[in-house]
Design a protein around this motif. Structure first.
Motif, PDB file in Angstrom:
ATOM      1  N   UNK A   1       0.821  -1.207   0.000  1.00  0.00           N
ATOM      2  CA  UNK A   1       0.000   0.000   0.000  1.00  0.00           C
ATOM      3  C   UNK A   1       0.859   1.262   0.000  1.00  0.00           C
ATOM      4  N   UNK A   2       1.928   1.280   0.796  1.00  0.00           N
ATOM      5  CA  UNK A   2       2.760   2.479   0.874  1.00  0.00           C
ATOM      6  C   UNK A   2       3.553   2.711  -0.395  1.00  0.00           C
ATOM      7  N   UNK A   3       4.004   1.643  -1.031  1.00  0.00           N
ATOM      8  CA  UNK A   3       4.701   1.802  -2.312  1.00  0.00           C
ATOM      9  C   UNK A   3       3.757   2.380  -3.367  1.00  0.00           C
ATOM     10  N   UNK A   4       2.537   1.881  -3.417  1.00  0.00           N
ATOM     11  CA  UNK A   4       1.578   2.365  -4.401  1.00  0.00           C
ATOM     12  C   UNK A   4       1.134   3.792  -4.098  1.00  0.00           C
TER      13      UNK A   4
ATOM     14  N   UNK B   1       9.034   2.940  -6.433  1.00  0.00           N
ATOM     15  CA  UNK B   1       9.089   1.978  -7.522  1.00  0.00           C
ATOM     16  C   UNK B   1      10.301   1.050  -7.387  1.00  0.00           C
ATOM     17  N   UNK B   2      11.457   1.630  -7.043  1.00  0.00           N
ATOM     18  CA  UNK B   2      12.661   0.818  -6.879  1.00  0.00           C
ATOM     19  C   UNK B   2      12.503  -0.152  -5.715  1.00  0.00           C
ATOM     20  N   UNK B   3      11.935   0.311  -4.604  1.00  0.00           N
ATOM     21  CA  UNK B   3      11.713  -0.556  -3.456  1.00  0.00           C
ATOM     22  C   UNK B   3      10.735  -1.676  -3.804  1.00  0.00           C
ATOM     23  N   UNK B   4       9.699  -1.340  -4.555  1.00  0.00           N
ATOM     24  CA  UNK B   4       8.722  -2.332  -4.993  1.00  0.00           C
ATOM     25  C   UNK B   4       9.405  -3.412  -5.832  1.00  0.00           C
TER      26      UNK B   4
ATOM     27  N   UNK C   1      11.528  -8.749  -7.021  1.00  0.00           N
ATOM     28  CA  UNK C   1      12.367  -8.906  -8.197  1.00  0.00           C
ATOM     29  C   UNK C   1      12.170 -10.268  -8.867  1.00  0.00           C
ATOM     30  N   UNK C   2      12.137 -11.330  -8.099  1.00  0.00           N
ATOM     31  CA  UNK C   2      12.003 -12.665  -8.679  1.00  0.00           C
ATOM     32  C   UNK C   2      10.649 -12.843  -9.364  1.00  0.00           C
TER      33      UNK C   2
END
Length: 447
Positions: free
Chosen positions: A168-171, A226-229, A234-235
């Motif tokens: 939620x926080x990333x978005x 976005x980078x943290x997301x 990543x996988x």
């Protein structure tokens, strides 16, 4: 007789090529006539050279958009891609017009700056829709992962709990920029009309300096989210090769912003000065014109990068019956944006009132093209979508009425294949065929 997919796919692309050639036959003579009509100065030469790059850029971008519309088989993934692909022609045309008419640059640049935030938002939608389709239990999967600490320069801040809170926080961090950027752009227009904007001049007495700082902080935080997301997932995101797509979006947005700041710095230190303004009225107009000229050249390279990063090939499937206007109309459907903005307003209101929602992402929900970026699992619009007649291919059925079947929720063929693969393989269906939505039940305790 409706125009079916089987015949319109054959004539739409040759038609676009013919229209583009006719456009060149009209525009190029006009440009040459413009050069001969007036004394050719540096300004006019720069505009003409930039125009050559613009008319090389636009067909590359439009061809990619057209191919996605022709092969519009995964609406929940291709709609944000099409919106991202529009960034290059919008940037290119906007800069070319502003280069020709410097007096209206502040107004046409408003569209470019607002669309910049819109692109970042749609890239986040693209990632979210892919993950939602492929991993219905994404929250539980995140909670099982190792805790992800913040990245520099926020590494000293408390980590966001894995799972629902982090998502939620990333978005929300990405979505805040889509609100901040248009808001500051409107303020810039008002300041320009009041004569206190003074674009390109670093000074504590004008509005441009403060708006640049505020926009930069908002943009950096959106990119950080976005980078943290991506770092956390990543996988799961590797099959769609998100790094190239992220760099295409990030470089266009960041380079255009920071080169404007760099040109303003050159003006401040006197490298670009009033002693040599060529055909422009002021040194500020020179800085703006240089920025617009460079963007016209850069967009040609960006169009090539977008063509390969956001390719249509993974979405190519056998021709199916469908109206030739369905995919075109779907491109203009903004019901998902309205849902996200309204959901954000409601969540902020609940937080201010001290009643935040406990769940933002339900584990059991039917995902469709218009799943809100910040929405919870059970929403009222879901009942409206379920009441629509089923679409066998998940195709567009009118503004705000695209329905997704399990087949359409599966990822497109070839999206998992590596660059060395020559064949595309189908994804497994994202949701089981017999998935059912559990009704809400009240729990009563007996004494």
């Amino acid at each position: 007789m409706p125009c079916t997919c089987g015949n319109w796919r054959r004539w739409i692309r040759p038609l676009v090529v013919v229209l583009y050639i006719l456009g060149l036959l009209v525009v190029l003579p006009l440009c040459v006539w413009e050069l001969q009509k007036s004394e050719v100065g540096t300004h006019t030469k720069a505009w003409f050279i930039a125009g050559i790059f613009v008319f090389m850029t636009i067909p590359i971008s439009l061809w990619g958009i057209l191919q996605h519309l022709v092969n519009y088989t995964q609406p929940e993934l291709q709609k944000p891609i099409i919106r991202i692909l529009w960034m290059v022609p919008i940037y290119s045309l906007d800069s070319w017009i502003a280069l020709k008419y410097p007096n209206i640059a502040i107004y046409v640049d408003t569209c470019r700056e607002c669309y910049e935030a819109y692109v970042i938002y749609n890239f986040m939608i693209f990632l979210q829709n892919y993950l939602s389709n492929q991993y219905p239990s994404l929250v539980l999967m995140l909670e099982a992962k190792e805790q992800q600490r913040h990245l520099p320069p926020l590494c000293c801040c408390p980590s966001w709990p894995m799972g629902e809170v982090l998502l939620f926080r990333c978005k929300l961090g990405v979505l805040q920029y889509t609100v901040v950027r248009p808001f500051t752009t409107i303020i810039a227009l008002i300041c320009e009309l009041c004569g206190v904007y003074d674009e390109g001049n670093f000074s504590s007495k004008n509005a441009w300096t403060y708006l640049v700082i505020f926009n930069n902080l908002s943009q950096l935080f959106a990119m950080y989210c976005l980078v943290l997301f991506y770092k956390v997932l990543r996988e799961e995101l590797n099959p769609i090769h998100p790094v190239g797509k992220f760099l295409c979006v990030k470089l266009v947005v960041f380079v255009s912003f920071w080169q404007a700041v760099f040109i303003a710095f050159l003006v401040k230190v006197g490298i670009i000065s009033d002693s040599h303004t060529w055909d422009w009225d002021s040194v500020e107009a020179v800085a703006t014109g240089l920025q617009d000229f460079v963007i016209c050249v850069e967009m040609f390279l960006a169009a090539i990068a977008h063509h390969y990063s956001f390719t249509y090939k993974p979405y190519v499937q056998e021709a199916e019956e469908g109206s030739c206007f369905d995919s075109f109309l779907a491109m203009w459907d903004v019901s998902d944006i309205r849902a996200d903005i309204s959901e954000q307003v409601r969540n902020v209101g609940r937080t201010v009132l001290g009643r935040p929602r406990k769940m933002y992402f339900a584990e059991e929900q039917e995902h469709n093209e218009h799943t809100s970026l910040l929405s919870g699992g059970a929403q009222e619009p879901a009942t409206d979508v379920s009441s629509m007649p089923p679409s066998p291919t998940g195709r567009y059925q009118g503004l705000g009425q695209t329905t997704m079947t399990p087949h359409s929720l599966s990822a497109p063929a070839g999206l998992f294949s590596s660059a060395s693969d020559t064949q595309y393989e189908d994804f497994p269906n994202a949701l089981p065929q017999d998935t059912k939505e559990l009704p809400d039940q009240d729990i009563h305790t007996e004494s």
